[in-house]
Write an enzyme that holds these catalytic residues in place. Structure first.
Site, PDB file in Angstrom:
ATOM      1  N   THR A  18      78.066  51.191  91.344  1.00  0.00           N
ATOM      2  CA  THR A  18      78.268  51.839  92.645  1.00  0.00           C
ATOM      3  C   THR A  18      79.729  51.847  93.060  1.00  0.00           C
ATOM      4  O   THR A  18      80.171  52.749  93.775  1.00  0.00           O
ATOM      5  CB  THR A  18      77.403  51.111  93.704  1.00  0.00           C
ATOM      6  OG1 THR A  18      76.044  51.317  93.359  1.00  0.00           O
ATOM      7  CG2 THR A  18      77.642  51.621  95.104  1.00  0.00           C
ATOM      8  N   SER A  64      74.328  49.724  86.013  1.00  0.00           N
ATOM      9  CA  SER A  64      74.185  48.430  85.333  1.00  0.00           C
ATOM     10  C   SER A  64      72.761  48.145  84.869  1.00  0.00           C
ATOM     11  O   SER A  64      72.543  47.222  84.083  1.00  0.00           O
ATOM     12  CB  SER A  64      74.723  47.291  86.196  1.00  0.00           C
ATOM     13  OG  SER A  64      73.847  46.985  87.245  1.00  0.00           O
TER      14      SER A  64
HETATM   15  C1  SIN Z   1      75.131  48.962  92.336  1.00  0.00           C
HETATM   16  O1  SIN Z   1      76.176  48.927  91.700  1.00  0.00           O
HETATM   17  O2  SIN Z   1      75.058  48.423  93.469  1.00  0.00           O
HETATM   18  C2  SIN Z   1      73.888  49.652  91.860  1.00  0.00           C
HETATM   19  C3  SIN Z   1      74.029  50.402  90.613  1.00  0.00           C
HETATM   20  C4  SIN Z   1      74.361  49.535  89.442  1.00  0.00           C
HETATM   21  O3  SIN Z   1      73.989  48.371  89.416  1.00  0.00           O
HETATM   22  O4  SIN Z   1      75.008  50.079  88.524  1.00  0.00           O
END
Ligand code: SIN
Length: 331
Positions: A18, A64
């Site tokens: 994110t 992720s």
């Molecule tokens: C985030 O980064 O908060 C959600 C998406 C991810 O984990 O890549």
């Protein structure tokens, strides 16, 4: 002529998440992760000269949830390689928050350096009102330049707070203060670029860790199974057909029903190590050396997620239950 002091050289390794996400302007939801190059993110927080000696690499560009064991191994081996061959003072890794805690612990156990290694991310995409990524990244870079971060294992910086890779967990699904160490508090605080440590990790990490993944392409397969009243025992049959180890997320102090206990004993005697962790956030699943061959290895205070990482690394060294238990007491 007065020579200007060069600032410490840092490598920022982008993996997506994110923090590099884009969506509708101002909105904190409905966005796509992993859209912005790490160089652009770093440039935004590096307008002044303190950050002039920085390199960046987009190592992965993923959500992720798409992190895998193969990718973890590659990332760790990459950090080990550049930390030996280049004169970096420290490393920053940007990562999606959803599985950040697992990557952090894996690196904590496999990166062979005393240099600062700091992981961060963001809960709000870059395009959101009040995006938290820039401050988290700025503070992660500042921490990676700090002498105080040397030999502390892999660190996580989020929302003005420093956490240890071993103990950090994601504790909120959407708020910017999304991480915590539960009962164990935190290691310290960040205020702007200033670093304040109050605690140190006590378990083995980085150069003190005996796990060597330099020759590996994948990890032993470990699955997590959660127990709850009436949980179908067939899940244990299914999982044990195709795995090298099992982590139980048991009730209370790692407990399961009578029928599950009998099944677990059979699985252990068939040669598959089982670790008992708890679905409870705080406390210790207490070690009992007498029942290790019946009940399994005790996870100490590691969560099911962290237990999976440690068991998969432990299985690269041994399948002996007593030896694996020792790892769970030391790491
Ligand atoms: C985030 O980064 O908060 C959600 C998406 C991810 O984990 O890549």
């Amino acid at each position: 002529m007065k020579k200007e002091k060069k600032s410490k050289r840092i490598l920022v390794i982008g993996t997506g998440g994110t923090i590099a996400g884009k969506g509708d302007n101002f909105k904190t939801s409905d966005y796509t992760a992993a859209q912005i190059k790490i160089e652009d993110l770093v440039n935004e927080v590096c307008e002044n000269t303190i950050h002039d000696n920085m390199d960046t690499i987009d190592y992965f560009n993923i959500d992720s949830c798409d992190m895998t064991s193969e990718k973890l191994i590659k990332l760790s081996n990459y950090i080990n390689k550049v930390s030996e061959s280049e004169d970096y003072y420290g490393f920053v890794i940007t990562h999606g928050t959803d599985t950040l805690e697992e990557t952090a612990y894996f690196l904590n156990l496999t990166v062979k350096t005393q240099k600062p290694v700091v992981i961060t991310g963001a809960m709000r995409p870059h395009t959101a009102l009040g995006a938290d990524g820039p401050m988290n990244l700025y503070q992660a870079i500042s921490l990676a330049k700090s002498e105080d971060a040397i030999n502390k294992g892999v660190l996580v910086v989020f929302s003005d707070t420093i956490y240890s890779a071993r103990d950090v967990s994601k504790i909120n699904t959407f708020k910017p203060a999304a991480f915590g160490q539960k009962d164990l508090g935190c290691l310290g605080y960040m205020r702007d670029e200033n670093v304040f440590f109050y605690n140190s990790p006590t378990k083995k990490h980085t150069i003190y860790s005996e796990f060597d993944i330099s020759y590996l392409e994948n990890l032993p397969k470990v699955e997590i199974v959660m127990f709850y009243p009436s949980a179908d025992i067939k899940i244990l049959d299914y999982v044990s057909k195709d795995c090298d180890g099992i982590v139980l997320a048991g009730a209370g102090c790692g407990n399961v029903s009578t029928s599950w206990s009998e099944k677990v004993k059979k699985i252990i005697s068939s040669g598959i190590p089982v670790v008992r962790s708890s679905r409870i956030a705080n406390g210790v699943v207490t070690y009992n050396e007498k029942t290790i061959h019946e009940k399994g290895i005790f996870a100490e205070n590691l969560s099911p997620l962290k237990s999976r990482i440690l068991l998969s690394l432990a299985l690269t060294k041994s399948t002996n239950l007593e030896e694996i238990q020792k790892f769970f007491l030391e790491y």
